[in-house]
Scaffold this active site. Structure first.
Site, PDB file in Angstrom:
ATOM      1  CE  LYS A 190      -1.732   2.536   3.246  1.00 13.01           C
ATOM      2  NZ  LYS A 190      -1.676   3.908   2.631  1.00 13.01           N
ATOM      3  N   GLY A 243       7.163   4.748   8.632  1.00 12.69           N
ATOM      4  CA  GLY A 243       6.320   5.897   8.920  1.00 12.69           C
ATOM      5  C   GLY A 243       6.488   6.343  10.356  1.00 12.69           C
ATOM      6  CB  SER A 244       4.360   8.440  12.482  1.00 12.53           C
ATOM      7  OG  SER A 244       3.148   7.728  12.642  1.00 12.53           O
ATOM      8  CB  THR A 245       6.966   6.364  16.720  1.00  7.23           C
ATOM      9  OG1 THR A 245       8.320   6.467  16.243  1.00  7.23           O
ATOM     10  CG2 THR A 245       6.945   5.464  17.943  1.00  7.23           C
ATOM     11  CB  VAL A 247       1.210   4.927  12.011  1.00  7.09           C
ATOM     12  CG1 VAL A 247       0.640   3.868  11.073  1.00  7.09           C
ATOM     13  CG2 VAL A 247       0.407   6.214  11.883  1.00  7.09           C
ATOM     14  N   GLY A 248       3.194   3.060  13.770  1.00  4.33           N
ATOM     15  CA  GLY A 248       3.914   1.800  13.959  1.00  4.33           C
ATOM     16  C   GLY A 248       3.382   1.013  15.153  1.00  4.33           C
ATOM     17  CD  GLU A 266      12.992   4.042   8.460  1.00 10.64           C
ATOM     18  OE1 GLU A 266      12.894   4.952   9.310  1.00 10.64           O
ATOM     19  OE2 GLU A 266      12.935   4.232   7.246  1.00 10.64           O
ATOM     20  CB  CYS A 300      12.644   8.803   9.276  1.00 16.01           C
ATOM     21  SG  CYS A 300      13.646   7.818   8.147  1.00 16.01           S
ATOM     22  CD  GLU A 397      10.007  11.999  12.789  1.00 14.17           C
ATOM     23  OE1 GLU A 397      10.895  11.624  12.006  1.00 14.17           O
ATOM     24  OE2 GLU A 397       9.050  11.269  13.126  1.00 14.17           O
TER      25      GLU A 397
END
Length: 494
Positions: A190, A243-245, A247-248, A266, A300, A397
């Protein structure tokens, strides 16, 4: 193939071209089941480029079924050598179409055409690199006793869900598919809803390179729908996300609560860039500038926390301000442009919110801090000084062209400051003393440490984070472990 899945577009570099807008499933562009579409915005002009088909949960199911069929069928019969040949052919096609892919990337993402060409060149290198690895993933024999035979196999995981971000659309695609395909997996990828176009152009070359249907499926859609469906899908064996932490965390939770699929992440960063008194100041300023303003700060591993030793602090700040103000901000399709727009209105507003917070908490804006121009999501290169470790601009960030410069006295102090973060993706050290460089690098808790350089990424070097910056490694031989599992075979001899 429906005529509703292509549209004619134009770029200043390549002229008119045919843009796929459908979902790429089973080597064909198709409409979504629910025929939903969403608009793609040009961040430099704020105008609609086109609309693409949106993948829903039903489309994810179809793509996963295609990937599962390919994995259990034709892809299992393809030799490692042939997998490598497919990847090498794909790399050749990308190289042949470099200008087109770079132009679409600039149109869609807003990055300067020069940087976009560099990205596509790195895509070629990454895919070629993993094409070379395809027939070199080996097990080993283990001698246990004379009346038995024991060996291991490195086998593919199966169907891999991959979710990539908008800051490096094609490069993150390559980082993900290279090791996954080389080791014999199939993929449902995606792309980010902000930047789906270049990946869809890329998809055309997957079929042309000879990959069997279903091996690599690329869908456009939103994280809360298609991304969530991938993360929780019971027939996906592994999910990889950049992506972002925040969302991770949600992806890891969904993976655990579904079929406990393997996960690599990552994630975010707040990387320290450390300049000692004995550094070559001119060289260090160039790398600090590149470290924060490269890709409009939407990186990042951006060096957003700049620590300068007190002996050169004043001189450094003045020279850095002049260097940052010399960066060309503007039209991504001008060759001299260094910094284009931020990717979206949402991202623009988020960055401006951090600049406002920095001011309100008492930091000093040395340069920038405002919108650039009156059209597009452009932000001036921004430098803060008089910052404290507890300020939002030093803790969180920002993901934009904003950095904070702080003073330090001793090596011990700056190591503590550098490690004072929830993140641990990257760091840099600038010094002429090799002992200092090695000593400080060894004490910094980061997955990558650069010395007298910045953003020196390469497909042969592993990349990933400590702490909340992620799990697993991309690139290099290390990435292969993310897409294989070890099987032990024990045979009793007669």
């Amino acid at each position: 193939m429906s005529s509703n899945v292509f549209v004619e577009l134009k770029t200043p570099i390549t002229g008119t071209y045919k843009q796929p807008t459908g979902l790429f499933i089973n080597n064909e562009f198709v409409e979504g089941v629910e025929k939903k579409t969403f608009e793609v915005i040009n961040p430099a002009t704020e105008e609609v480029i086109c609309s693409v088909h949106e993948a829903t949960e039903k489309d994810v199911d179809i793509a996963v079924a295609a990937a599962r069929k390919a994995f259990e069928g034709v892809w299992r019969e393809v030799t490692p050598q042939q997998r490598g040949i497919y990847l090498l052919k794909l790399a050749d096609l990308i190289e042949k179409n470099l200008d087109l892919l770079a132009a679409v990337e600039s149109l869609d993402n807003g990055k300067s055409i020069t940087m976009a060409r560099g990205d596509v060149g790195a895509v070629v290198g990454t895919i070629r690199y993993y094409g070379g690895w395809a027939d070199k993933v080996e097990g080993k024999t283990i001698d246990i006793s004379p009346d038995s035979f024991h060996y291991t196999r490195q086998e593919p995981l199966g169907v891999c869900g991959q979710i990539i971000p908008w800051n490096f659309p094609l490069l993150m695609l390559a980082w993900k598919i290279g090791p996954a395909l080389a080791t014999g997996n199939t993929i449902v990828m995606k792309t980010a809803e902000q930047t789906p176009l270049s990946a869809l152009v890329f998809a055309q070359f997957v079929k042309e390179a000879g990959f069997p249907p279903g091996v690599l499926n690329i869908i456009s859609g939103f994280g809360k729908v298609a991304g969530a469906a991938i993360s929780s899908h019971m027939d996906i064996d592994k999910v990889a996300f950049t992506g972002s932490t925040a969302v991770g965390r949600s992806i890891m939770k969904a993976a655990a609560e579904s079929n406990l699929k393997k996960v690599t992440l990552e994630l975010g960063g707040k990387s320290p860039n450390i300049i000692f008194n004995d550094a070559d100041i001119e060289q260090a300023i160039d790398w600090v500038n590149f470290g924060i303003y490269f890709n409009h700060g939407q990186t990042c591993c951006a060096g957003s926390r700049v620590y300068v030793q007190e002996g050169i602090y004043d001189k450094f700040v003045e020279a850095f301000k002049k260097r940052a103000q010399a960066n060309k901000v503007g039209d991504p399709f001008h060759d001299e442009t260094f910094q284009g727009p931020q990717v979206s209105q949402l991202q623009y507003d988020r960055i401006m919110g951090y600049i406002k917070a920095g001011r309100e908490e008492g930091a000093t804006v040395e340069i920038g801090g405002e919108r650039h121009g009156d059209k597009g999501y452009f932000i001036q290169p921004t430098i803060f000084t008089n910052v404290r470790p507890d300020m939002k601009i030093m803790r969180e960030e920002i993901f934009g062209p904003v950095c904070a410069v702080a003073k330090f006295s001793t090596e011990e102090e700056v190591i503590k400051l550098g490690n004072d973060s929830n993140y641990g993706l990257a760091a840099a050290v600038h010094t002429k003393d090799l002992n200092t460089a090695i000593r400080v690098s060894n004490h910094l808790r980061a997955g990558t440490v650069w010395v007298n350089t910045y953003n020196a990424l390469h497909h042969q070097l592993p990349f990933g984070g400590y702490k909340e910056s992620g799990i697993g490694r991309e690139l290099g031989e290390a990435a292969l472990a993310n897409y294989t599992q070890c099987k032990s075979v024990a045979i009793k001899l007669n």
